[in-house]
Scaffold this active site. Structure first.
Site, PDB file in Angstrom:
ATOM      1  N   ASN A 257       0.836  -1.208   0.000  1.00  0.00           N
ATOM      2  CA  ASN A 257       0.000   0.000   0.000  1.00  0.00           C
ATOM      3  C   ASN A 257       0.863   1.248   0.000  1.00  0.00           C
ATOM      4  O   ASN A 257       1.953   1.289   0.592  1.00  0.00           O
ATOM      5  CB  ASN A 257      -1.000  -0.002   1.157  1.00  0.00           C
ATOM      6  CG  ASN A 257      -0.385  -0.149   2.529  1.00  0.00           C
ATOM      7  OD1 ASN A 257       0.590  -0.868   2.707  1.00  0.00           O
ATOM      8  ND2 ASN A 257      -0.966   0.520   3.501  1.00  0.00           N
ATOM      9  N   ILE A 258       0.373   2.257  -0.696  1.00  0.00           N
ATOM     10  CA  ILE A 258       1.106   3.512  -0.846  1.00  0.00           C
ATOM     11  C   ILE A 258       0.150   4.656  -0.514  1.00  0.00           C
ATOM     12  O   ILE A 258      -0.835   4.884  -1.223  1.00  0.00           O
ATOM     13  CB  ILE A 258       1.669   3.661  -2.274  1.00  0.00           C
ATOM     14  CG1 ILE A 258       2.618   2.496  -2.582  1.00  0.00           C
ATOM     15  CG2 ILE A 258       2.393   5.007  -2.416  1.00  0.00           C
ATOM     16  CD1 ILE A 258       3.170   2.478  -3.987  1.00  0.00           C
ATOM     17  N   GLU A 259       0.447   5.315   0.610  1.00  0.00           N
ATOM     18  CA  GLU A 259      -0.374   6.439   1.055  1.00  0.00           C
ATOM     19  C   GLU A 259       0.327   7.750   0.705  1.00  0.00           C
ATOM     20  O   GLU A 259       1.521   7.762   0.408  1.00  0.00           O
ATOM     21  CB  GLU A 259      -0.581   6.338   2.574  1.00  0.00           C
ATOM     22  CG  GLU A 259      -1.251   5.033   2.968  1.00  0.00           C
ATOM     23  CD  GLU A 259      -1.418   4.868   4.474  1.00  0.00           C
ATOM     24  OE1 GLU A 259      -0.867   5.691   5.242  1.00  0.00           O
ATOM     25  OE2 GLU A 259      -2.098   3.905   4.856  1.00  0.00           O
TER      26      GLU A 259
ATOM     27  N   CYS B 117      -4.198   0.690  -2.485  1.00  0.00           N
ATOM     28  CA  CYS B 117      -3.989  -0.534  -1.701  1.00  0.00           C
ATOM     29  C   CYS B 117      -2.951  -1.444  -2.364  1.00  0.00           C
ATOM     30  O   CYS B 117      -2.733  -1.397  -3.583  1.00  0.00           O
ATOM     31  CB  CYS B 117      -5.289  -1.313  -1.572  1.00  0.00           C
ATOM     32  SG  CYS B 117      -6.579  -0.489  -0.644  1.00  0.00           S
TER      33      CYS B 117
ATOM     34  N   GLU C  74      -3.144  -4.529  -3.090  1.00  0.00           N
ATOM     35  CA  GLU C  74      -3.699  -5.421  -4.113  1.00  0.00           C
ATOM     36  C   GLU C  74      -3.743  -4.745  -5.478  1.00  0.00           C
ATOM     37  O   GLU C  74      -3.440  -5.354  -6.502  1.00  0.00           O
ATOM     38  CB  GLU C  74      -5.112  -5.866  -3.722  1.00  0.00           C
ATOM     39  CG  GLU C  74      -5.178  -6.672  -2.441  1.00  0.00           C
ATOM     40  CD  GLU C  74      -5.389  -5.819  -1.199  1.00  0.00           C
ATOM     41  OE1 GLU C  74      -4.840  -4.703  -1.127  1.00  0.00           O
ATOM     42  OE2 GLU C  74      -6.101  -6.289  -0.297  1.00  0.00           O
TER      43      GLU C  74
ATOM     44  N   CYS D 124     -10.849  -2.894  -4.385  1.00  0.00           N
ATOM     45  CA  CYS D 124      -9.863  -3.897  -4.805  1.00  0.00           C
ATOM     46  C   CYS D 124     -10.549  -5.166  -5.293  1.00  0.00           C
ATOM     47  O   CYS D 124     -10.113  -5.791  -6.263  1.00  0.00           O
ATOM     48  CB  CYS D 124      -8.898  -4.221  -3.667  1.00  0.00           C
ATOM     49  SG  CYS D 124      -7.659  -2.931  -3.421  1.00  0.00           S
TER      50      CYS D 124
ATOM     51  N   CYS E 163     -10.478  -4.609   0.240  1.00  0.00           N
ATOM     52  CA  CYS E 163     -11.580  -3.640   0.285  1.00  0.00           C
ATOM     53  C   CYS E 163     -12.451  -3.792  -0.974  1.00  0.00           C
ATOM     54  O   CYS E 163     -12.075  -4.474  -1.942  1.00  0.00           O
ATOM     55  CB  CYS E 163     -11.036  -2.219   0.408  1.00  0.00           C
ATOM     56  SG  CYS E 163     -10.275  -1.590  -1.103  1.00  0.00           S
TER      57      CYS E 163
END
Ligand code: THU
Length: 132
Positions: free
Chosen positions: A41-43, A52, A54, A88, A85
């Site tokens: 995941n990359i915020e 996310c 995935e 995804c 989620c």
């Protein structure tokens, strides 16, 4: 169960950029020819642009020319399984079909599901009258 796909997801999780939630997730997607494509995941500071693990894995794989997929492993540091989620599930279904979804934490596998059971009655290209 010891599984190379789960191990790959655990390693990918180490690269997560989760400075805001501190919730790190790794994913490993297996292609039909056995290649493993990983994601984390990359915020970012706007929060809303978060992607996310995935979807990172799926978009990486598609961008590298992979078209057929068999399984995805998803790893987070939780006692209860961390499952994908809604967005995804939609993307995995549209581009991956009925994948086996393997959920695990840092030490053990927590469950295996077929994506059709996680996303019943999906909306996809067939609803639009297109063949997949
Ligand atoms: N996240 C994933 O990467 N995959 C999941 O299956 C659940 C949630 C990420 C999104 C966000 O960066 C953080 O976990 C907290 O929601």
């Amino acid at each position: 169960m010891n599984d190379a796909l789960i191990d790959a997801a655990r390693r990918a999780r180490e690269h997560a950029r989760a400075h805001f939630s501190h919730f790190r997730v790794g994913a490993a997607l297996e292609t039909a020819d056995g290649t493993i494509v990983t994601g984390c995941n990359i915020e970012n500071a706007t929060y809303g642009l978060t992607i996310c693990a995935e979807r990172v894995a799926m978009f990486k794989a598609l961008s590298e020319g992979h078209q057929r997929f068999t399984r995805i492993a998803i790893v987070a540091d939780t006692d209860d399984p961390t499952s994908p989620c809604g967005p995804c599930r939609q993307i995995l279904w549209e581009f991956g079909g009925d994948l086996e979804v393997i959920l695990a934490n840092l030490s053990e596998e927590k469950g295996r599901y077929m994506l059709r059971d996680l996303l019943p009655l999906p909306f996809d290209a067939r609803v639009l009258g297109h063949k997949r």
